[in-house]
Design a protein around this motif. Sequence first.
Motif, PDB file in Angstrom:
ATOM      1  N   ASP A 291       0.832  -1.195   0.000  1.00 25.84           N
ATOM      2  CA  ASP A 291       0.000   0.000   0.000  1.00 25.84           C
ATOM      3  C   ASP A 291       0.874   1.256   0.000  1.00 25.84           C
ATOM      4  O   ASP A 291       1.139   1.843   1.047  1.00 25.84           O
TER       5      ASP A 291
ATOM      6  N   THR B 107      -3.548   3.167  -6.668  1.00 21.12           N
ATOM      7  CA  THR B 107      -4.217   3.000  -5.374  1.00 21.12           C
ATOM      8  C   THR B 107      -5.714   3.272  -5.475  1.00 21.12           C
ATOM      9  O   THR B 107      -6.522   2.566  -4.872  1.00 21.12           O
ATOM     10  N   SER B 108      -6.083   4.281  -6.248  1.00 22.70           N
ATOM     11  CA  SER B 108      -7.505   4.639  -6.373  1.00 22.70           C
ATOM     12  C   SER B 108      -8.347   3.488  -6.902  1.00 22.70           C
ATOM     13  O   SER B 108      -9.493   3.301  -6.475  1.00 22.70           O
ATOM     14  N   ARG B 109      -7.793   2.689  -7.797  1.00 21.52           N
ATOM     15  CA  ARG B 109      -8.552   1.590  -8.386  1.00 21.52           C
ATOM     16  C   ARG B 109      -8.460   0.319  -7.550  1.00 21.52           C
ATOM     17  O   ARG B 109      -9.460  -0.363  -7.331  1.00 21.52           O
TER      18      ARG B 109
ATOM     19  N   SER C 136      -7.954   0.020  -4.432  1.00 18.91           N
ATOM     20  CA  SER C 136      -8.477   0.147  -3.063  1.00 18.91           C
ATOM     21  C   SER C 136      -9.952  -0.209  -2.991  1.00 18.91           C
ATOM     22  O   SER C 136     -10.519  -0.363  -1.898  1.00 18.91           O
ATOM     23  N   GLN C 137     -10.589  -0.351  -4.132  1.00 24.87           N
ATOM     24  CA  GLN C 137     -12.006  -0.725  -4.164  1.00 24.87           C
ATOM     25  C   GLN C 137     -12.173  -2.198  -3.801  1.00 24.87           C
ATOM     26  O   GLN C 137     -11.480  -3.065  -4.335  1.00 24.87           O
ATOM     27  N   THR C 138     -13.074  -2.466  -2.875  1.00 26.91           N
ATOM     28  CA  THR C 138     -13.238  -3.815  -2.337  1.00 26.91           C
ATOM     29  C   THR C 138     -13.511  -4.859  -3.406  1.00 26.91           C
ATOM     30  O   THR C 138     -12.887  -5.926  -3.431  1.00 26.91           O
ATOM     31  N   GLU C 139     -14.428  -4.574  -4.315  1.00 32.40           N
ATOM     32  CA  GLU C 139     -14.777  -5.543  -5.353  1.00 32.40           C
ATOM     33  C   GLU C 139     -13.616  -5.778  -6.307  1.00 32.40           C
ATOM     34  O   GLU C 139     -13.380  -6.900  -6.759  1.00 32.40           O
ATOM     35  N   THR C 140     -12.884  -4.719  -6.607  1.00 32.05           N
ATOM     36  CA  THR C 140     -11.724  -4.849  -7.489  1.00 32.05           C
ATOM     37  C   THR C 140     -10.662  -5.718  -6.837  1.00 32.05           C
ATOM     38  O   THR C 140     -10.076  -6.596  -7.481  1.00 32.05           O
ATOM     39  N   GLU C 141     -10.424  -5.477  -5.561  1.00 30.69           N
ATOM     40  CA  GLU C 141      -9.440  -6.286  -4.837  1.00 30.69           C
ATOM     41  C   GLU C 141      -9.836  -7.754  -4.830  1.00 30.69           C
ATOM     42  O   GLU C 141      -9.003  -8.631  -5.108  1.00 30.69           O
ATOM     43  N   LYS C 142     -11.079  -8.025  -4.544  1.00 28.40           N
ATOM     44  CA  LYS C 142     -11.553  -9.407  -4.500  1.00 28.40           C
ATOM     45  C   LYS C 142     -11.381 -10.099  -5.849  1.00 28.40           C
ATOM     46  O   LYS C 142     -10.902 -11.247  -5.921  1.00 28.40           O
TER      47      LYS C 142
END
Length: 259
Positions: free
Chosen positions: A198, A229-231, A233-239
């Motif tokens: 991060d 980081t902006s992209r 950091s989104q929960t669904e994107t990370e998953k």
Amino acid sequence: MTDTTSQDDGTQSLSVVRQAFEILEHLTDVESTGVTELANELDVPKTTAHSYLKTLENTGYAINENGRYRLSLRILRHAGQLRHSFTLYQVGRSQVDRLARETGEAVNLGVPEGGERVIIYGAEGENAIWDDVPIGSRTPLNLTAIGKAILSHWSEPRLRAFLDEQGLGEATEHSLSDEDRVVAELEETRERGYSVEDEEHIVGVRAFGMPIKQSDGTVIGAMSITGPTSRLSQTETEKQLVNELRETVNIIELRHEQY
């Protein structure tokens, strides 16, 4: 030039050889140099600097272009052969390419060496950010997703030895440079199943990493997927990215065993 020796941590080494490699490193960093520049950089007489550069030129490892010296492409032969000797590279590169293409992000494959993460292959997808990770780049293990993924599966004695002998790198205000925080982060990484970088290496950059293991559990490297980081950091994107990363790592592990 004479073959003088020096004592370093109880190990005798040829200073002339050591300085030759320092010059190779310098040429890599500056792209080209003149005799006077090199002499000033290394604090040696110009005649000594010239002798080193001429020797590198005569052996084919440097090119003299109007009095300025640069590394020759001969160095690529050694680097290419070394990289190709890694089974991980041979079975992993196509999967790196595929994952980068399908996710649109930057994907890297790395191995540990000398307390650092070394990139042996990488690819950039359509929406990837340029994260300044050239092949062969070395970064302290604690600063990157690949490094933390590797460290998280080391035994406690090996980890403690690394912390005592290598120390921790620091690149940004977000870098984890405190041993207790690093140990706690690695424990979270094991529990979570993947590492998170991060902005610890580059501000504005976030990455997820997973170790690549042999059937006996030995970690041989790791893979990461990197984006802004902006992209990421989104929960669904990370998953979604973590799931795709996990599937890719599984494929590489299976192919590595079958190789």
